[in-house]
Design a protein around this motif. Structure first.
Motif, mmCIF file in Angstrom:
data_model
loop_
_atom_site.group_PDB
_atom_site.id
_atom_site.type_symbol
_atom_site.label_atom_id
_atom_site.label_comp_id
_atom_site.label_asym_id
_atom_site.label_seq_id
_atom_site.Cartn_x
_atom_site.Cartn_y
_atom_site.Cartn_z
ATOM 1 N N ARG A 87 37.733 25.503 44.796
ATOM 2 C CA ARG A 87 36.789 25.218 43.715
ATOM 3 C C ARG A 87 35.404 24.896 44.279
ATOM 4 O O ARG A 87 34.385 25.285 43.710
ATOM 5 N N ILE A 88 35.376 24.190 45.399
ATOM 6 C CA ILE A 88 34.098 23.889 46.043
ATOM 7 C C ILE A 88 33.457 25.160 46.578
ATOM 8 O O ILE A 88 32.250 25.373 46.443
ATOM 9 N N ARG A 89 34.265 26.024 47.166
ATOM 10 C CA ARG A 89 33.743 27.273 47.732
ATOM 11 C C ARG A 89 33.178 28.179 46.639
ATOM 12 O O ARG A 89 32.201 28.900 46.863
ATOM 13 N N ASP A 90 33.767 28.131 45.445
ATOM 14 C CA ASP A 90 33.302 28.979 44.344
ATOM 15 C C ASP A 90 31.884 28.625 43.885
ATOM 16 O O ASP A 90 31.225 29.431 43.220
ATOM 17 N N LYS A 91 31.428 27.433 44.216
ATOM 18 C CA LYS A 91 30.062 27.038 43.840
ATOM 19 C C LYS A 91 29.012 27.775 44.661
ATOM 20 O O LYS A 91 27.832 27.768 44.322
ATOM 21 N N GLY A 92 29.435 28.386 45.759
ATOM 22 C CA GLY A 92 28.513 29.166 46.574
ATOM 23 C C GLY A 92 27.792 28.345 47.619
ATOM 24 O O GLY A 92 28.010 27.139 47.774
ATOM 25 N N LEU A 93 26.904 29.039 48.340
ATOM 26 C CA LEU A 93 26.149 28.430 49.428
ATOM 27 C C LEU A 93 24.810 27.891 48.936
ATOM 28 O O LEU A 93 24.325 28.286 47.862
ATOM 29 N N PRO A 94 24.176 27.004 49.716
ATOM 30 C CA PRO A 94 22.838 26.529 49.350
ATOM 31 C C PRO A 94 21.871 27.706 49.252
ATOM 32 O O PRO A 94 21.987 28.695 49.988
ATOM 33 N N GLY A 95 20.914 27.612 48.333
ATOM 34 C CA GLY A 95 19.928 28.676 48.190
ATOM 35 C C GLY A 95 19.111 28.868 49.445
ATOM 36 O O GLY A 95 18.820 29.993 49.854
ATOM 37 N N ASP A 96 18.735 27.772 50.070
ATOM 38 C CA ASP A 96 17.993 27.810 51.332
ATOM 39 C C ASP A 96 18.824 27.042 52.359
ATOM 40 O O ASP A 96 18.771 25.812 52.417
ATOM 41 N N ILE A 97 19.602 27.771 53.140
ATOM 42 C CA ILE A 97 20.541 27.131 54.072
ATOM 43 C C ILE A 97 19.810 26.301 55.116
ATOM 44 O O ILE A 97 20.214 25.185 55.441
ATOM 45 N N ALA A 99 16.899 24.777 54.910
ATOM 46 C CA ALA A 99 16.371 23.546 54.312
ATOM 47 C C ALA A 99 17.488 22.523 54.100
ATOM 48 O O ALA A 99 17.290 21.319 54.293
ATOM 49 N N ALA A 100 18.675 23.019 53.689
ATOM 50 C CA ALA A 100 19.798 22.112 53.488
ATOM 51 C C ALA A 100 20.248 21.501 54.820
ATOM 52 O O ALA A 100 20.473 20.287 54.928
ATOM 53 N N LEU A 101 20.342 22.334 55.843
ATOM 54 C CA LEU A 101 20.785 21.849 57.157
ATOM 55 C C LEU A 101 19.778 20.875 57.762
ATOM 56 O O LEU A 101 20.162 19.962 58.502
ATOM 57 N N ASN A 102 18.509 21.055 57.456
ATOM 58 C CA ASN A 102 17.477 20.169 58.014
ATOM 59 C C ASN A 102 17.551 18.755 57.441
ATOM 60 O O ASN A 102 16.832 17.864 57.916
ATOM 61 N N ARG A 103 18.388 18.553 56.444
ATOM 62 C CA ARG A 103 18.591 17.207 55.883
ATOM 63 C C ARG A 103 19.869 16.576 56.427
ATOM 64 O O ARG A 103 20.261 15.499 56.008
ATOM 65 N N LEU A 104 20.508 17.273 57.382
ATOM 66 C CA LEU A 104 21.823 16.861 57.879
ATOM 67 C C LEU A 104 21.771 16.369 59.322
ATOM 68 O O LEU A 104 21.007 16.874 60.134
ATOM 69 N N VAL A 105 22.623 15.400 59.623
ATOM 70 C CA VAL A 105 22.846 14.903 60.990
ATOM 71 C C VAL A 105 24.342 14.967 61.267
ATOM 72 O O VAL A 105 25.150 14.584 60.414
ATOM 73 N N VAL A 106 24.717 15.465 62.423
ATOM 74 C CA VAL A 106 26.128 15.478 62.828
ATOM 75 C C VAL A 106 26.374 14.295 63.754
ATOM 76 O O VAL A 106 25.704 14.150 64.780
ATOM 77 N N VAL A 107 27.306 13.435 63.379
ATOM 78 C CA VAL A 107 27.656 12.256 64.177
ATOM 79 C C VAL A 107 29.068 12.433 64.728
ATOM 80 O O VAL A 107 30.006 12.718 63.977
ATOM 81 N N LYS A 108 29.192 12.301 66.023
ATOM 82 C CA LYS A 108 30.505 12.386 66.666
ATOM 83 C C LYS A 108 30.868 11.021 67.239
ATOM 84 O O LYS A 108 30.059 10.391 67.944
ATOM 85 N N LEU A 109 32.085 10.583 66.949
ATOM 86 C CA LEU A 109 32.578 9.294 67.442
ATOM 87 C C LEU A 109 33.047 9.483 68.880
ATOM 88 O O LEU A 109 34.019 10.187 69.142
ATOM 89 N N THR A 148 21.543 30.202 64.395
ATOM 90 C CA THR A 148 21.918 31.138 63.332
ATOM 91 C C THR A 148 21.039 30.989 62.096
ATOM 92 O O THR A 148 20.630 31.979 61.486
ATOM 93 N N TYR A 149 20.733 29.737 61.738
ATOM 94 C CA TYR A 149 19.997 29.493 60.497
ATOM 95 C C TYR A 149 18.584 28.971 60.735
ATOM 96 O O TYR A 149 17.915 28.559 59.790
ATOM 97 N N LEU A 262 28.062 18.534 48.146
ATOM 98 C CA LEU A 262 27.530 17.180 48.272
ATOM 99 C C LEU A 262 26.107 17.091 47.728
ATOM 100 O O LEU A 262 25.751 16.137 47.031
ATOM 101 N N MET A 263 25.302 18.106 48.018
ATOM 102 C CA MET A 263 23.891 18.070 47.633
ATOM 103 C C MET A 263 23.656 18.435 46.167
ATOM 104 O O MET A 263 22.590 18.132 45.627
ATOM 105 N N SER A 264 24.638 19.082 45.537
ATOM 106 C CA SER A 264 24.420 19.588 44.179
ATOM 107 C C SER A 264 24.948 18.669 43.087
ATOM 108 O O SER A 264 25.010 19.062 41.931
ATOM 109 N N GLN A 265 25.324 17.450 43.439
ATOM 110 C CA GLN A 265 25.823 16.513 42.436
ATOM 111 C C GLN A 265 24.707 16.099 41.482
ATOM 112 O O GLN A 265 23.545 16.007 41.873
ATOM 113 N N PRO A 266 25.055 15.849 40.202
ATOM 114 C CA PRO A 266 24.043 15.366 39.247
ATOM 115 C C PRO A 266 23.379 14.091 39.750
ATOM 116 O O PRO A 266 24.025 13.275 40.422
ATOM 117 N N GLN A 267 22.107 13.916 39.422
ATOM 118 C CA GLN A 267 21.342 12.783 39.931
ATOM 119 C C GLN A 267 21.997 11.444 39.596
ATOM 120 O O GLN A 267 21.981 10.519 40.397
#
Length: 305
Positions: A87-97, A99-109, A148-149, A262-267
């Motif tokens: 169901r999550i996959r059916d929502k599709g990808l971000p319009g600007d991948i 820009a979406a990735l530039n708001r992300l940080v990957v944290v490894k324990l 890649t992006y 995660l990013m497309s949730q209602p405000q």
């Protein structure tokens, strides 16, 4: 209202226990202050914040009796809180991948040692395949994402005092890779003597007994990330989301569909926390079954807002 001798005895015992608890907390405070005087001046501020967290934990230890978790109060989450991946996959990808990735940080324990695997040193430096370590492969994964992006996803390592020095030495080899790498340290808590309820450690210096200290669990990421000052720095750079997983979980990679979800949730209903889970199998012997709850899910990765 009349009071019995038993009432007076119970009241007296309660008063005695409260006085004893205060004495334990005051003694612990004095011991921690003494330990702080042995710390490197550059580390005293962060150590004091660590100790503030430890004192809250010690207070709970003295106050709360019985099991830490009341399993009878654990119930299944609401049905709509668990979304099938399809169901999550059916929502599709971000319009600007990008820009979406530039708001992300990957944290490894990255606080664990490789002792359970029969190795010495940080678990992240164990060779996995073709002489590549867990850390090598993690850097390659993030670098591939950025190339890649055309994005700028930084990698953040939450080290412990057990892994910090060795990890930082290795990080120099990635200076020419297309990934910014940051580190911060998990809190450092003192082990206590079960009789005196006071710290075993006598010094915080490099010559002190490392066995007298321990890093708290992964839940410490919230406090230690904030205390480090790195969180504020990343927020100032426009980062809004973090993706968290263990350094040795190479299957936990950035999923663009989950990021979009995660990013497309209602405000007015924005998610603060998303956990990807899978059904428990017979191989997962380390986890305790939750009676009456049905399947126990295993978290493979966590997304936070």
């Amino acid at each position: 209202m009349s009071l019995t001798v038993a009432d007076l005895e119970r009241g007296g015992m309660s008063e005695f226990q409260e006085k004893l608890r205060r004495q334990h907390e005051e003694s612990m405070h004095r011991e921690l202050e003494t330990l702080l005087t042995t710390a490197d001046p550059k580390e005293q501020e962060i150590s004091r914040k660590d100790f503030d967290g430890f004192k809250k934990l010690f207070h709970r230890f003295l106050q709360v009796k019985g099991p830490a978790i009341d399993w009878a109060k654990i119930s299944r989450p609401p049905e709509d809180s668990i979304q099938p991946y399809e169901r999550i996959r059916d929502k599709g990808l971000p319009g600007d991948i990008a820009a979406a990735l530039n708001r992300l940080v990957v944290v490894k324990l990255n606080g664990g040692l490789g002792t359970s695997m029969g190795c010495k040193g940080p678990k992240s430096l164990i060779s996995v395949r073709s002489e590549n370590t867990f850390l090598d492969l993690t850097v390659q994964q993030i670098e591939h994402l950025n190339k890649t992006y055309n994005a700028d996803v930084p990698l953040v390592l939450m080290n412990s005092f057990n892994t910090d020095e060795d990890t930082k030495k290795i990080l120099q080899k990635y200076s020419h890779h297309r990934v910014k790498i940051h580190t911060f340290n998990q809190s450092r808590y003192p082990r206590i003597n079960k009789e005196s309820l006071l710290p075993i450690a006598k010094s915080m210096g490099p010559d002190g007994d490392s066995e007298a200290w321990y890093p708290p669990g992964h839940g410490d990421i919230y406090a230690s990330f904030s205390n480090s000052g790195l969180l504020d720095k990343l927020l100032a750079e426009g980062k809004e989301y973090i993706f968290v997983s263990n350094i040795d979980n190479l299957g936990a990679t950035v999923d663009l569909f989950i990021l979009q979800h995660l990013m497309s949730q209602p405000q007015d209903k924005r998610c603060e926390f998303i956990m990807e889970v899978t059904d428990k199998t017979r191989a997962d012997v380390k986890l305790r079954s939750m009676a009456g709850v049905g399947n126990l899910w295993l978290a493979s990765q966590v997304w936070l807002f």
